[in-house]
Design a protein around this motif. Structure first.
Motif, PDB file in Angstrom:
ATOM      1  N   HIS A  64      41.083  43.442  42.459  1.00 30.62           N
ATOM      2  CA  HIS A  64      42.016  42.327  42.374  1.00 30.62           C
ATOM      3  C   HIS A  64      41.793  41.565  41.070  1.00 30.62           C
ATOM      4  N   ILE A  65      40.520  41.339  40.747  1.00 31.70           N
ATOM      5  CA  ILE A  65      40.145  40.627  39.515  1.00 31.70           C
ATOM      6  C   ILE A  65      38.917  41.317  38.918  1.00 31.70           C
ATOM      7  N   ASP A 229      41.183  36.912  49.077  1.00 30.27           N
ATOM      8  CA  ASP A 229      41.844  36.976  50.388  1.00 30.27           C
ATOM      9  C   ASP A 229      43.345  37.210  50.273  1.00 30.27           C
ATOM     10  N   ASP A 230      43.970  36.692  49.218  1.00 27.33           N
ATOM     11  CA  ASP A 230      45.412  36.869  49.020  1.00 27.33           C
ATOM     12  C   ASP A 230      45.633  37.446  47.630  1.00 27.33           C
ATOM     13  N   LEU A 231      45.961  38.747  47.562  1.00 24.46           N
ATOM     14  CA  LEU A 231      46.068  39.410  46.264  1.00 24.46           C
ATOM     15  C   LEU A 231      47.192  38.833  45.405  1.00 24.46           C
ATOM     16  N   TYR A 232      48.192  38.178  46.045  1.00 29.70           N
ATOM     17  CA  TYR A 232      49.297  37.596  45.288  1.00 29.70           C
ATOM     18  C   TYR A 232      48.890  36.315  44.561  1.00 29.70           C
ATOM     19  N   ARG A 233      47.725  35.768  44.899  1.00 29.49           N
ATOM     20  CA  ARG A 233      47.232  34.571  44.220  1.00 29.49           C
ATOM     21  C   ARG A 233      46.205  34.921  43.146  1.00 29.49           C
ATOM     22  N   ALA A 234      46.144  36.188  42.768  1.00 29.66           N
ATOM     23  CA  ALA A 234      45.167  36.611  41.764  1.00 29.66           C
ATOM     24  C   ALA A 234      45.293  35.839  40.447  1.00 29.66           C
ATOM     25  N   PRO A 235      46.508  35.610  39.905  1.00 30.96           N
ATOM     26  CA  PRO A 235      46.601  34.833  38.652  1.00 30.96           C
ATOM     27  C   PRO A 235      46.045  33.418  38.785  1.00 30.96           C
ATOM     28  N   GLN A 236      46.318  32.749  39.918  1.00 31.16           N
ATOM     29  CA  GLN A 236      45.813  31.393  40.118  1.00 31.16           C
ATOM     30  C   GLN A 236      44.289  31.379  40.245  1.00 31.16           C
ATOM     31  N   GLY A 247      29.900  30.108  30.169  1.00 28.05           N
ATOM     32  CA  GLY A 247      29.774  31.191  29.207  1.00 28.05           C
ATOM     33  C   GLY A 247      31.127  31.776  28.866  1.00 28.05           C
ATOM     34  N   ASP A 248      31.100  32.731  27.954  1.00 27.23           N
ATOM     35  CA  ASP A 248      32.322  33.393  27.517  1.00 27.23           C
ATOM     36  C   ASP A 248      32.530  34.681  28.313  1.00 27.23           C
ATOM     37  N   HIS A 249      33.634  34.741  29.023  1.00 23.12           N
ATOM     38  CA  HIS A 249      33.950  35.915  29.839  1.00 23.12           C
ATOM     39  C   HIS A 249      35.419  36.278  29.674  1.00 23.12           C
ATOM     40  N   TYR A 250      35.685  37.555  29.833  1.00 19.87           N
ATOM     41  CA  TYR A 250      37.064  38.034  29.808  1.00 19.87           C
ATOM     42  C   TYR A 250      37.470  38.322  31.242  1.00 19.87           C
ATOM     43  N   ILE A 251      38.473  37.600  31.738  1.00 17.75           N
ATOM     44  CA  ILE A 251      38.911  37.721  33.135  1.00 17.75           C
ATOM     45  C   ILE A 251      40.311  38.310  33.160  1.00 17.75           C
ATOM     46  N   ARG A 252      40.477  39.361  33.942  1.00 21.35           N
ATOM     47  CA  ARG A 252      41.775  40.033  34.034  1.00 21.35           C
ATOM     48  C   ARG A 252      42.067  40.362  35.489  1.00 21.35           C
ATOM     49  N   ASP A 253      43.281  40.027  35.954  1.00 21.93           N
ATOM     50  CA  ASP A 253      43.652  40.341  37.341  1.00 21.93           C
ATOM     51  C   ASP A 253      44.573  41.555  37.368  1.00 21.93           C
ATOM     52  N   TRP A 254      44.878  42.019  38.570  1.00 23.60           N
ATOM     53  CA  TRP A 254      45.629  43.274  38.720  1.00 23.60           C
ATOM     54  C   TRP A 254      47.056  43.161  38.194  1.00 23.60           C
ATOM     55  N   THR A 255      47.623  41.959  38.184  1.00 22.32           N
ATOM     56  CA  THR A 255      48.988  41.808  37.667  1.00 22.32           C
ATOM     57  C   THR A 255      49.041  42.015  36.160  1.00 22.32           C
TER      58      THR A 255
END
Length: 414
Positions: A64-65, A229-236, A247-255
């Protein structure tokens, strides 16, 4: 609306003496609207079902993320995992090590994405453990150099359970002969089949500690996979993690990782909606020809009503009632039949296949044995409202033409 306007409008919808043909055209318009509305509901429900099926298969392997560092490594993954789990939406986390490699067996060589995992944690964020055709993910134990392959990848290599394959990585090692690729022999301890060719033919799983040694990452991992719990809220949730993690991290969701694919599916759904809406539009505008014939047939009636004091607006409402009745009944029939068919598509399609000896979807090709269907009540509401709007628009011109009838001209030859 006055009572007599409604009464006369409803009476004109029934066949009387000379206008049986007009009533027949009205019936055809009504059935056309019902067919178009039902087709729209069923097709969009099946497309929703396919979209959910594809999404579940993709997310059975993809996370999901995903969280990683800007250099594609994550040194403090335990701390990142602990901070991520503080969000109530995050259900589970799992580290991974990933790299490109070649898998060789006998004379066959195939490129693959080699992913190192912790089997227990991986089961909590992905469904690969439930898609095993042979063996188990728990067979991936550190130091034993076991490997789990996608079913199509194993088939192309010609390997079976227990065979030994060689993994070749681009991270070279220095020898007296120069730089040579690193080679390591693995034993096939499992086979999985997700139903997505991209993964079944190009993914191999090994124990995370073995992957760290193979790709020389030390204690670092490539990233962290999260399940929410809710894959549709992945961007939020991704935005919340950006504010929460230190720290510095690269975060990417499935959308984001599969945006082109799901955007294409959504675009296809919209195009199909427009195309099938034309069926409803054609049927709705048949109401125009029906009402034009009714207005011509009822010239004398209109003149008498005007002589008795009916206003042009009242005449217009009478014929709009007739057109609206056709649209409402046709839309209602279409909604009911479309919803029932969409909810029972899993029973209707096998019956048709058995009766006519056809097969709409081959399980060998599509990895789906039956048509998936997901009824979206928002789609049903939109379809119903659009159908009623088209039906109402179709009544405006004939009704306006009726309201312009001159009583003297209409009664001249009566």
């Amino acid at each position: 609306m006055k009572p007599y306007e409604l009464f006369i409008g409803l009476r004109y919808t029934r066949a009387k003496r000379r206008n049986h043909f007009i009533s027949f055209i009205s019936l055809i318009s009504m059935l056309g609207i019902a067919l178009g509305v039902a087709a729209l509901i069923v097709v969009l429900s099946v497309m929703n079902g396919f979209q959910d099926e594809l999404r579940s298969r993709i997310l059975g392997v993809a996370a999901h993320i995903e969280i990683s560092g800007f250099d594609n490594t994550l040194a403090d993954w335990q701390q990142v995992a602990a901070q991520s789990r503080k969000l109530k939406e995050v259900q589970a986390t799992a580290p991974y090590v990933v790299g490109q490699g070649l898998i060789a067996y006998d004379q066959a060589v195939q490129g693959a994405l080699v992913r190192g995992i912790l089997p227990a944690e991986e089961d909590s964020v992905a469904d690969i453990g439930h898609k095993m055709r042979a063996g188990k993910l728990s067979a991936l134990r550190p130091g034993e150099w076991g490997i789990v392959l996608g079913a199509d990848l194993a088939r192309s290599l010609g390997v079976q359970m227990g065979d030994k394959v060689t993994v070749i990585t681009p991270q070279g090692q220095v020898t007296p002969a120069g730089m040579v690729p690193r080679l390591k022999q693995f034993t096939v301890v499992g086979l999985f089949q997700i139903g997505m060719y991209e993964y079944d033919s190009g993914l191999a799983l090994i124990a995370m500690q073995d992957a760290q040694k193979l790709f020389r990452t030390g204690d670092k991992v490539s990233g962290l996979r999260l399940k929410i719990d809710d894959l549709y809220r992945a961007p939020q949730v991704s935005q919340q993690l950006t504010k929460t993690l230190t720290g510095d991290h690269y975060i990417r969701d499935w959308t984001q990782s599969h945006s082109n694919f799901f955007r294409a599916v959504q675009m296809e759904k919209r195009v199909m909606f427009v195309i099938l809406l034309l069926i409803v539009a054609v049927a709705a505008f048949n109401i125009v020809s029906t009402l034009v014939m009714v207005v011509t047939d009822k010239q004398a009636d209109i003149a008498i009503l005007r002589t008795l004091g009916a206003s042009p607006l009242s005449i217009m409402k009478i014929f709009m009632v007739q057109g609206a009745v056709i649209g409402v009944i046709g839309t209602a029939l279409g909604l009911v039949s479309g919803v029932l068919l969409a909810l029972n598509i899993g029973t209707v399609v096998p019956f048709i296949e058995h009766t006519f000896g056809v097969q709409f979807l081959s399980a060998d090709v599509y990895q789906i044995s039956e048509l998936p269907s997901k009824l979206d009540w928002h789609d049903v509401t939109v379809i119903g409202l659009v159908s009623l709007a088209l039906s109402w628009l179709a009544t405006i011109y004939p009704s306006w033409r009726a309201s312009r009838t001159n009583p003297a001209e209409a009664l001249r030859y009566e």
